[in-house]
Design a protein around this motif. Structure first.
Motif, PDB file in Angstrom:
ATOM      1  N   LEU A  94       0.822  -1.215   0.000  1.00  0.00           N
ATOM      2  CA  LEU A  94       0.000   0.000   0.000  1.00  0.00           C
ATOM      3  C   LEU A  94       0.852   1.261   0.000  1.00  0.00           C
ATOM      4  CD1 LEU A  94      -2.672  -1.190   2.610  1.00  0.00           C
ATOM      5  CD2 LEU A  94      -2.862  -1.218   0.118  1.00  0.00           C
ATOM      6  N   LEU A  95       1.995   1.209   0.685  1.00  0.00           N
ATOM      7  CA  LEU A  95       2.911   2.350   0.748  1.00  0.00           C
ATOM      8  C   LEU A  95       4.309   1.927   0.322  1.00  0.00           C
ATOM      9  CD1 LEU A  95       1.937   3.850   4.248  1.00  0.00           C
ATOM     10  CD2 LEU A  95       1.193   4.687   2.008  1.00  0.00           C
ATOM     11  N   HIS A  96       5.086   2.908  -0.144  1.00  0.00           N
ATOM     12  CA  HIS A  96       6.503   2.645  -0.400  1.00  0.00           C
ATOM     13  C   HIS A  96       7.202   2.349   0.920  1.00  0.00           C
ATOM     14  CE1 HIS A  96       7.324   3.190  -4.614  1.00  0.00           C
ATOM     15  NE2 HIS A  96       6.528   4.248  -4.662  1.00  0.00           N
ATOM     16  N   LYS A  97       8.207   1.502   0.864  1.00  0.00           N
ATOM     17  CA  LYS A  97       8.955   1.180   2.075  1.00  0.00           C
ATOM     18  C   LYS A  97       9.878   2.335   2.487  1.00  0.00           C
ATOM     19  CE  LYS A  97       8.935  -3.829   1.409  1.00  0.00           C
ATOM     20  NZ  LYS A  97       9.753  -5.054   1.219  1.00  0.00           N
ATOM     21  N   THR A  98      10.279   3.120   1.493  1.00  0.00           N
ATOM     22  CA  THR A  98      11.179   4.239   1.760  1.00  0.00           C
ATOM     23  C   THR A  98      10.383   5.520   1.982  1.00  0.00           C
ATOM     24  OG1 THR A  98      12.820   3.210   0.308  1.00  0.00           O
ATOM     25  CG2 THR A  98      13.181   5.515   0.921  1.00  0.00           C
ATOM     26  N   ALA A  99      10.698   6.215   3.061  1.00  0.00           N
ATOM     27  CA  ALA A  99       9.981   7.458   3.388  1.00  0.00           C
ATOM     28  C   ALA A  99      10.322   8.566   2.411  1.00  0.00           C
ATOM     29  CB  ALA A  99      10.296   7.883   4.815  1.00  0.00           C
ATOM     30  N   TYR A 100       9.336   9.395   2.077  1.00  0.00           N
ATOM     31  CA  TYR A 100       9.574  10.582   1.248  1.00  0.00           C
ATOM     32  C   TYR A 100      10.258  11.642   2.088  1.00  0.00           C
ATOM     33  CZ  TYR A 100       8.544  14.718  -1.558  1.00  0.00           C
ATOM     34  OH  TYR A 100       8.664  15.882  -2.278  1.00  0.00           O
ATOM     35  N   ARG A 101       9.802  11.807   3.325  1.00  0.00           N
ATOM     36  CA  ARG A 101      10.466  12.680   4.296  1.00  0.00           C
ATOM     37  C   ARG A 101      10.575  11.914   5.610  1.00  0.00           C
ATOM     38  NH1 ARG A 101      10.996  18.072   3.115  1.00  0.00           N
ATOM     39  NH2 ARG A 101       9.893  18.838   1.272  1.00  0.00           N
ATOM     40  N   LYS A 102      11.770  11.604   6.014  1.00  0.00           N
ATOM     41  CA  LYS A 102      11.977  10.826   7.230  1.00  0.00           C
ATOM     42  C   LYS A 102      11.550  11.580   8.475  1.00  0.00           C
ATOM     43  CE  LYS A 102      15.711   7.908   5.497  1.00  0.00           C
ATOM     44  NZ  LYS A 102      17.115   7.473   5.695  1.00  0.00           N
ATOM     45  N   ALA A 103      11.756  12.893   8.462  1.00  0.00           N
ATOM     46  CA  ALA A 103      11.464  13.694   9.653  1.00  0.00           C
ATOM     47  C   ALA A 103       9.988  13.594  10.036  1.00  0.00           C
ATOM     48  CB  ALA A 103      11.852  15.149   9.425  1.00  0.00           C
ATOM     49  N   TYR A 114       5.265   8.697   4.050  1.00  0.00           N
ATOM     50  CA  TYR A 114       5.489   7.607   3.105  1.00  0.00           C
ATOM     51  C   TYR A 114       4.527   7.763   1.921  1.00  0.00           C
ATOM     52  CZ  TYR A 114       8.371   5.150   6.514  1.00  0.00           C
ATOM     53  OH  TYR A 114       9.385   4.808   7.389  1.00  0.00           O
ATOM     54  N   PRO A 115       5.055   7.776   0.709  1.00  0.00           N
ATOM     55  CA  PRO A 115       4.187   7.916  -0.471  1.00  0.00           C
ATOM     56  C   PRO A 115       3.422   6.625  -0.762  1.00  0.00           C
ATOM     57  CG  PRO A 115       6.457   7.591  -1.156  1.00  0.00           C
ATOM     58  CD  PRO A 115       6.483   7.702   0.341  1.00  0.00           C
ATOM     59  N   ILE A 116       2.357   6.765  -1.506  1.00  0.00           N
ATOM     60  CA  ILE A 116       1.553   5.610  -1.896  1.00  0.00           C
ATOM     61  C   ILE A 116       2.371   4.732  -2.832  1.00  0.00           C
ATOM     62  CG2 ILE A 116       0.438   6.456  -4.008  1.00  0.00           C
ATOM     63  CD1 ILE A 116      -1.406   4.842  -1.063  1.00  0.00           C
ATOM     64  N   SER A 117       2.135   3.435  -2.808  1.00  0.00           N
ATOM     65  CA  SER A 117       2.922   2.521  -3.637  1.00  0.00           C
ATOM     66  C   SER A 117       2.570   2.664  -5.111  1.00  0.00           C
ATOM     67  CB  SER A 117       2.673   1.081  -3.202  1.00  0.00           C
ATOM     68  OG  SER A 117       1.367   0.676  -3.550  1.00  0.00           O
ATOM     69  N   SER A 118       3.495   2.253  -5.951  1.00  0.00           N
ATOM     70  CA  SER A 118       3.260   2.320  -7.394  1.00  0.00           C
ATOM     71  C   SER A 118       2.125   1.376  -7.798  1.00  0.00           C
ATOM     72  CB  SER A 118       4.538   1.955  -8.154  1.00  0.00           C
ATOM     73  OG  SER A 118       4.988   0.653  -7.773  1.00  0.00           O
ATOM     74  N   GLY A 119       1.959   0.263  -7.057  1.00  0.00           N
ATOM     75  CA  GLY A 119       0.881  -0.670  -7.366  1.00  0.00           C
ATOM     76  C   GLY A 119      -0.486  -0.044  -7.151  1.00  0.00           C
ATOM     77  N   SER A 124      -1.139   3.331  -7.038  1.00  0.00           N
ATOM     78  CA  SER A 124      -1.323   4.425  -7.997  1.00  0.00           C
ATOM     79  C   SER A 124      -1.651   3.869  -9.385  1.00  0.00           C
ATOM     80  CB  SER A 124      -0.065   5.303  -8.061  1.00  0.00           C
ATOM     81  OG  SER A 124       1.059   4.545  -8.452  1.00  0.00           O
ATOM     82  N   GLY A 125      -1.031   2.700  -9.724  1.00  0.00           N
ATOM     83  CA  GLY A 125      -1.351   2.058 -10.997  1.00  0.00           C
ATOM     84  C   GLY A 125      -2.786   1.557 -11.021  1.00  0.00           C
ATOM     85  N   ALA A 126      -3.256   1.010  -9.894  1.00  0.00           N
ATOM     86  CA  ALA A 126      -4.638   0.523  -9.811  1.00  0.00           C
ATOM     87  C   ALA A 126      -5.627   1.668  -9.937  1.00  0.00           C
ATOM     88  CB  ALA A 126      -4.847  -0.212  -8.493  1.00  0.00           C
ATOM     89  N   ILE A 127      -5.274   2.818  -9.362  1.00  0.00           N
ATOM     90  CA  ILE A 127      -6.145   3.998  -9.465  1.00  0.00           C
ATOM     91  C   ILE A 127      -6.273   4.423 -10.922  1.00  0.00           C
ATOM     92  CG2 ILE A 127      -6.344   6.450  -8.905  1.00  0.00           C
ATOM     93  CD1 ILE A 127      -5.018   5.763  -6.204  1.00  0.00           C
ATOM     94  N   ASN A 128      -5.134   4.507 -11.606  1.00  0.00           N
ATOM     95  CA  ASN A 128      -5.172   4.889 -13.021  1.00  0.00           C
ATOM     96  C   ASN A 128      -5.933   3.857 -13.849  1.00  0.00           C
ATOM     97  OD1 ASN A 128      -3.791   7.344 -12.903  1.00  0.00           O
ATOM     98  ND2 ASN A 128      -1.792   6.347 -12.969  1.00  0.00           N
ATOM     99  N   GLN A 129      -5.769   2.584 -13.481  1.00  0.00           N
ATOM    100  CA  GLN A 129      -6.461   1.516 -14.213  1.00  0.00           C
ATOM    101  C   GLN A 129      -7.967   1.643 -14.086  1.00  0.00           C
ATOM    102  OE1 GLN A 129      -5.561  -2.415 -12.773  1.00  0.00           O
ATOM    103  NE2 GLN A 129      -6.638  -3.457 -14.419  1.00  0.00           N
ATOM    104  N   VAL A 130      -8.458   1.842 -12.854  1.00  0.00           N
ATOM    105  CA  VAL A 130      -9.898   1.911 -12.653  1.00  0.00           C
ATOM    106  C   VAL A 130     -10.476   3.207 -13.218  1.00  0.00           C
ATOM    107  CG1 VAL A 130      -9.970   2.992 -10.346  1.00  0.00           C
ATOM    108  CG2 VAL A 130     -11.695   1.299 -10.960  1.00  0.00           C
ATOM    109  N   LEU A 131      -9.673   4.301 -13.193  1.00  0.00           N
ATOM    110  CA  LEU A 131     -10.124   5.552 -13.817  1.00  0.00           C
ATOM    111  C   LEU A 131     -10.222   5.402 -15.327  1.00  0.00           C
ATOM    112  CD1 LEU A 131      -8.174   8.266 -11.759  1.00  0.00           C
ATOM    113  CD2 LEU A 131     -10.651   7.867 -11.784  1.00  0.00           C
ATOM    114  N   ASP A 132      -9.277   4.648 -15.903  1.00  0.00           N
ATOM    115  CA  ASP A 132      -9.314   4.401 -17.344  1.00  0.00           C
ATOM    116  C   ASP A 132     -10.525   3.543 -17.705  1.00  0.00           C
ATOM    117  OD1 ASP A 132      -7.947   4.392 -20.052  1.00  0.00           O
ATOM    118  OD2 ASP A 132      -8.034   2.230 -19.643  1.00  0.00           O
ATOM    119  N   GLN A 133     -10.843   2.553 -16.844  1.00  0.00           N
ATOM    120  CA  GLN A 133     -12.026   1.723 -17.076  1.00  0.00           C
ATOM    121  C   GLN A 133     -13.293   2.575 -17.031  1.00  0.00           C
ATOM    122  OE1 GLN A 133     -11.766  -1.225 -14.019  1.00  0.00           O
ATOM    123  NE2 GLN A 133     -10.110  -2.375 -14.998  1.00  0.00           N
TER     124      GLN A 133
END
Length: 424
Positions: free
Chosen positions: A310-319, A323-328, A330-339
């Motif tokens: 669900l989230l990237h393992k690496t933090a965008y800002r550690k402080a 943690y950003p959303i995972s590519s999987g 974000s890809g699913a969001i684009n997929q369902v929006l395209d559908q």
């Protein structure tokens, strides 16, 4: 003719004898105790001899013999009728040392004791209620079968008869299935469900009893479905996890119906929304299309797996532990929006069936909240709460919702038990 007289009137009991002048016998037939509810009968045949080879006495301890069905009258020599005589056969075969049968109101379970076979009166009633319908059915079936065979001859002018239903028959059959350890066939299971769900209006049945039975069936069914859900959820790897989840949710489409505030039902799975068909290049399919039962508006559901990050393992800002959303995801969001976009654009060409697409809602089922560290979960929740017309729900959240539904059945059952206990 057989008559019965009191031979001895003692302080504690009365002793009866049966007498028949034609057969020329006089034998002890029973003893009735005065200070307690206790009776002993001595079964005899038409010649005054002991009726059964091994069993010589039947005791009624704390229970009135007259309250029990399946027992012969004095003129027939006491003992068991045809409906309950199988009990004697089994006892004789399995326990040849037994000479007395005791039917007791006091004991709660079957017991063997010094030549006595003791059973609770409820056990006896259960045996009678199970055997009686079998015997009635068998007897009636034979008569009707013979009648119908004779009716084939036109000269006798007999009419064919229908085999009547005998109360308790279904219960007996189900007990046979249970005792054999077998499972009902798919056809038999479907027939029972069809009878209870769709044809009940044609029969005179107790509505309250039916509702309670259906609640029990629903509870067992949901329990099994949740066990299957948890089994798939526990898998760490798999060749086709997404396909396995797709089949599970297709077979149990009611689960997704509880994700909606408004009433929804499964319209179709693997629904073609547009794109080039034929070689499937560019063709787009939604995993599930659900339909609002009142507005007809469609909802697109896209299934991933419970192992999807669900989230990237690496933090965008550690402080700030951002943690950003995972590519999987974000890809699913684009997929369902395209559908959704493709369905809206091609609705008039691809729509098969009665549904509408005015701003369809999109749902993505992926990952597990439990797999995200607690201090990072707010990142995922903030992200999905700010999405427009797209909802992301995790597999463990779907499971919790389904368990809440099961708990409703359990609570009803518990409340009913408490009411019953409080009345006592």
């Amino acid at each position: 003719m057989t008559t019965e007289i009191i031979k001895e009137n003692l302080k504690t009991k009365e002793i009866y004898f049966a007498k028949n002048t034609e057969a020329d016998f006089e034998v002890k037939s029973r003893e009735v105790f005065k200070k307690k509810l206790y009776e002993i009968v001595y079964p005899f045949d038409r010649f005054g001899k002991q009726k059964y080879t091994l069993i010589s006495e039947i005791h009624f301890d704390g229970v009135a013999r007259a309250d029990l069905k399946g027992l012969r009258a004095m003129t027939r020599g006491y003992g068991f009728t045809y409906d309950t005589s199988s009990l004697l056969s089994v006892v004789n075969d399995k326990f040849p040392q037994v000479t007395k049968i005791v039917i007791s109101k006091k004991l709660t379970s079957l017991k063997l004791k010094k030549g006595e076979f003791i059973l609770n009166d409820d056990d006896y009633k259960k045996i009678y209620s199970t055997l009686r319908p079998k015997n009635l059915t068998h007897s009636k079936d034979l008569k009707i079968t013979i009648n119908n065979l004779l009716a084939d001859s036109k000269e006798l002018k007999l009419k064919s008869q229908k085999i009547p239903y005998v109360s308790g028959t279904i219960k007996g059959i189900l007990q046979e299935v249970k005792s054999s350890g077998a499972k009902l066939s798919d056809n038999d299971s479907a027939s029972i469900l069809d009878f209870t769900q769709n044809q009940i209006q044609n029969y005179d049945m107790n509505a309250v009893a039916l509702i309670r039975t259906k609640e029990k069936i629903d509870q067992v069914y949901i329990d099994k479905v949740l066990a299957q859900f948890e089994k798939i959820l526990s898998k760490k790897t798999g060749k086709n996890l997404e396909g396995e989840w797709h089949k599970f949710f297709k077979d149990n489409s009611w689960i997704f119906s509880y994700l909606f505030a408004a009433p929804h039902f499964l319209f179709q799975d693997e629904y073609y929304v547009g794109g080039q068909k034929g070689n499937d290049k560019g063709a787009r399919y939604a995993d599930f299309i659900y339909k609002n039962n009142l507005t007809d508006n469609a909802t697109i559901i896209e299934i991933k797996t419970h192992k999807a990050p669900l989230l990237h393992k690496t933090a965008y800002r550690k402080a700030g532990k951002i943690y950003p959303i995972s590519s999987g995801i974000s890809g699913a969001i684009n997929q369902v929006l395209d559908q959704k976009h493709t369905l809206l654009r091609n609705y008039s060409n691809v729509a098969t069936g009665d549904f509408e697409v005015f701003e369809p809602r999109c749902i993505i089922v992926a990952g597990k909240i439990g797999d995200i560290p607690k201090d990072s979960r707010k990142n995922f929740d903030l992200f999905r709460q700010n999405l427009r017309n797209i909802e992301i729900i995790c597999f463990d959240e779907v499971l919790v919702k389904a368990k809440i539904l099961l708990n409703q059945f359990t609570k009803k059952k518990d409340k009913a038990k408490k009411k019953k206990t409080s009345k006592k």
